[in-house]
Design a protein around this motif. Sequence first.
Motif, mmCIF file in Angstrom:
data_model
loop_
_atom_site.group_PDB
_atom_site.id
_atom_site.type_symbol
_atom_site.label_atom_id
_atom_site.label_comp_id
_atom_site.label_asym_id
_atom_site.label_seq_id
_atom_site.Cartn_x
_atom_site.Cartn_y
_atom_site.Cartn_z
ATOM 1 N N LEU A 1 40.966 129.851 -17.783
ATOM 2 C CA LEU A 1 40.410 130.050 -16.438
ATOM 3 C C LEU A 1 41.320 129.505 -15.344
ATOM 4 O O LEU A 1 41.176 129.870 -14.182
ATOM 5 N N GLN A 2 42.255 128.647 -15.705
ATOM 6 C CA GLN A 2 43.189 128.097 -14.724
ATOM 7 C C GLN A 2 44.422 128.980 -14.521
ATOM 8 O O GLN A 2 45.193 128.761 -13.586
ATOM 9 N N SER A 3 44.587 129.979 -15.374
ATOM 10 C CA SER A 3 45.779 130.813 -15.261
ATOM 11 C C SER A 3 45.735 131.638 -13.977
ATOM 12 O O SER A 3 44.689 132.137 -13.566
ATOM 13 N N LYS A 4 46.880 131.769 -13.351
ATOM 14 C CA LYS A 4 46.989 132.491 -12.079
ATOM 15 C C LYS A 4 46.549 133.944 -12.234
ATOM 16 O O LYS A 4 45.808 134.462 -11.400
ATOM 17 N N ASP A 5 46.992 134.588 -13.284
ATOM 18 C CA ASP A 5 46.659 136.000 -13.490
ATOM 19 C C ASP A 5 45.153 136.213 -13.621
ATOM 20 O O ASP A 5 44.595 137.123 -13.008
ATOM 21 N N LEU A 6 44.512 135.370 -14.415
ATOM 22 C CA LEU A 6 43.072 135.523 -14.603
ATOM 23 C C LEU A 6 42.309 135.218 -13.322
ATOM 24 O O LEU A 6 41.366 135.929 -12.957
ATOM 25 N N ARG A 7 42.719 134.182 -12.605
ATOM 26 C CA ARG A 7 42.064 133.845 -11.336
ATOM 27 C C ARG A 7 42.198 134.989 -10.333
ATOM 28 O O ARG A 7 41.245 135.319 -9.633
ATOM 29 N N GLU A 8 43.387 135.587 -10.264
ATOM 30 C CA GLU A 8 43.587 136.715 -9.343
ATOM 31 C C GLU A 8 42.736 137.912 -9.738
ATOM 32 O O GLU A 8 42.142 138.573 -8.882
ATOM 33 N N ARG A 9 42.658 138.165 -11.028
ATOM 34 C CA ARG A 9 41.834 139.284 -11.502
ATOM 35 C C ARG A 9 40.367 139.051 -11.185
ATOM 36 O O ARG A 9 39.666 139.958 -10.726
ATOM 37 N N PHE A 10 39.877 137.852 -11.437
ATOM 38 C CA PHE A 10 38.487 137.529 -11.116
ATOM 39 C C PHE A 10 38.238 137.628 -9.613
ATOM 40 O O PHE A 10 37.229 138.170 -9.175
ATOM 41 N N ALA A 11 39.140 137.072 -8.810
ATOM 42 C CA ALA A 11 38.975 137.093 -7.356
ATOM 43 C C ALA A 11 38.888 138.519 -6.830
ATOM 44 O O ALA A 11 38.088 138.810 -5.932
ATOM 45 N N ALA A 12 39.669 139.426 -7.398
ATOM 46 C CA ALA A 12 39.640 140.823 -6.972
ATOM 47 C C ALA A 12 38.277 141.456 -7.236
ATOM 48 O O ALA A 12 37.860 142.375 -6.528
ATOM 49 N N ASP A 13 37.567 140.935 -8.241
ATOM 50 C CA ASP A 13 36.231 141.438 -8.579
ATOM 51 C C ASP A 13 35.121 140.613 -7.928
ATOM 52 O O ASP A 13 33.939 140.860 -8.185
ATOM 53 N N GLY A 14 35.501 139.616 -7.120
ATOM 54 C CA GLY A 14 34.500 138.766 -6.479
ATOM 55 C C GLY A 14 33.865 137.766 -7.419
ATOM 56 O O GLY A 14 32.771 137.275 -7.165
ATOM 57 N N VAL A 15 34.538 137.441 -8.501
ATOM 58 C CA VAL A 15 34.017 136.519 -9.509
ATOM 59 C C VAL A 15 34.637 135.143 -9.307
ATOM 60 O O VAL A 15 35.842 135.019 -9.106
ATOM 61 N N LYS A 16 33.794 134.126 -9.365
ATOM 62 C CA LYS A 16 34.276 132.748 -9.221
ATOM 63 C C LYS A 16 34.093 132.029 -10.560
ATOM 64 O O LYS A 16 32.980 131.676 -10.934
ATOM 65 N N PRO A 17 35.184 131.811 -11.308
ATOM 66 C CA PRO A 17 35.050 131.110 -12.591
ATOM 67 C C PRO A 17 34.706 129.637 -12.374
ATOM 68 O O PRO A 17 35.163 129.018 -11.418
ATOM 69 N N ILE A 18 33.889 129.109 -13.276
ATOM 70 C CA ILE A 18 33.450 127.717 -13.140
ATOM 71 C C ILE A 18 34.091 126.832 -14.195
ATOM 72 O O ILE A 18 34.707 125.836 -13.880
ATOM 73 N N GLY A 19 33.899 127.156 -15.459
ATOM 74 C CA GLY A 19 34.477 126.327 -16.517
ATOM 75 C C GLY A 19 33.805 124.985 -16.640
ATOM 76 O O GLY A 19 34.464 123.958 -16.777
ATOM 77 N N SER A 20 32.476 124.968 -16.604
ATOM 78 C CA SER A 20 31.736 123.704 -16.682
ATOM 79 C C SER A 20 31.788 123.118 -18.091
ATOM 80 O O SER A 20 32.283 123.756 -19.020
ATOM 81 N N THR A 21 31.248 121.951 -18.236
ATOM 82 C CA THR A 21 31.198 121.301 -19.545
ATOM 83 C C THR A 21 30.094 121.934 -20.386
ATOM 84 O O THR A 21 29.161 122.547 -19.849
ATOM 85 N N PRO A 22 30.170 121.783 -21.703
ATOM 86 C CA PRO A 22 29.085 122.287 -22.547
ATOM 87 C C PRO A 22 27.721 121.699 -22.161
ATOM 88 O O PRO A 22 26.713 122.401 -22.179
#
Length: 101
Positions: A54-75
């Motif tokens: 979720l910290q990768s630039k490519d994945l963040r850019e892809r999510f942002a283009a779709d209006g998605v905000k990744p969280i990556g919370s703890t279990p």
Amino acid sequence: MSSSQRSPALPDVPTIAESGVPGYESGVWYALLAPHGTPAEVVKRLHDGSVAALQSKDLRERFAADGVKPIGSTPEDLKKYIQSERVKWADVVKRSGATVE
């Protein structure tokens, strides 16, 4: 917009709460889950790997283009969130009077 905050992809679209239905919030979420009893070290490896992805630039850019905000919370945080969603939606179903036929 049914979430509690405006979407970065559609910043001019107000939320339902902003449009006159205070407290309204409904959104889509995804989670990586493992079967009950999965060893803690396996859960940690899965969590650490998914957070790193979720910290990768490519994945963040892809999510942002779709209006998605990744969280990556703890279990633990995810478990609390799932429980709060179960309580919220059980109440909605109960108040609606919906039944299983």
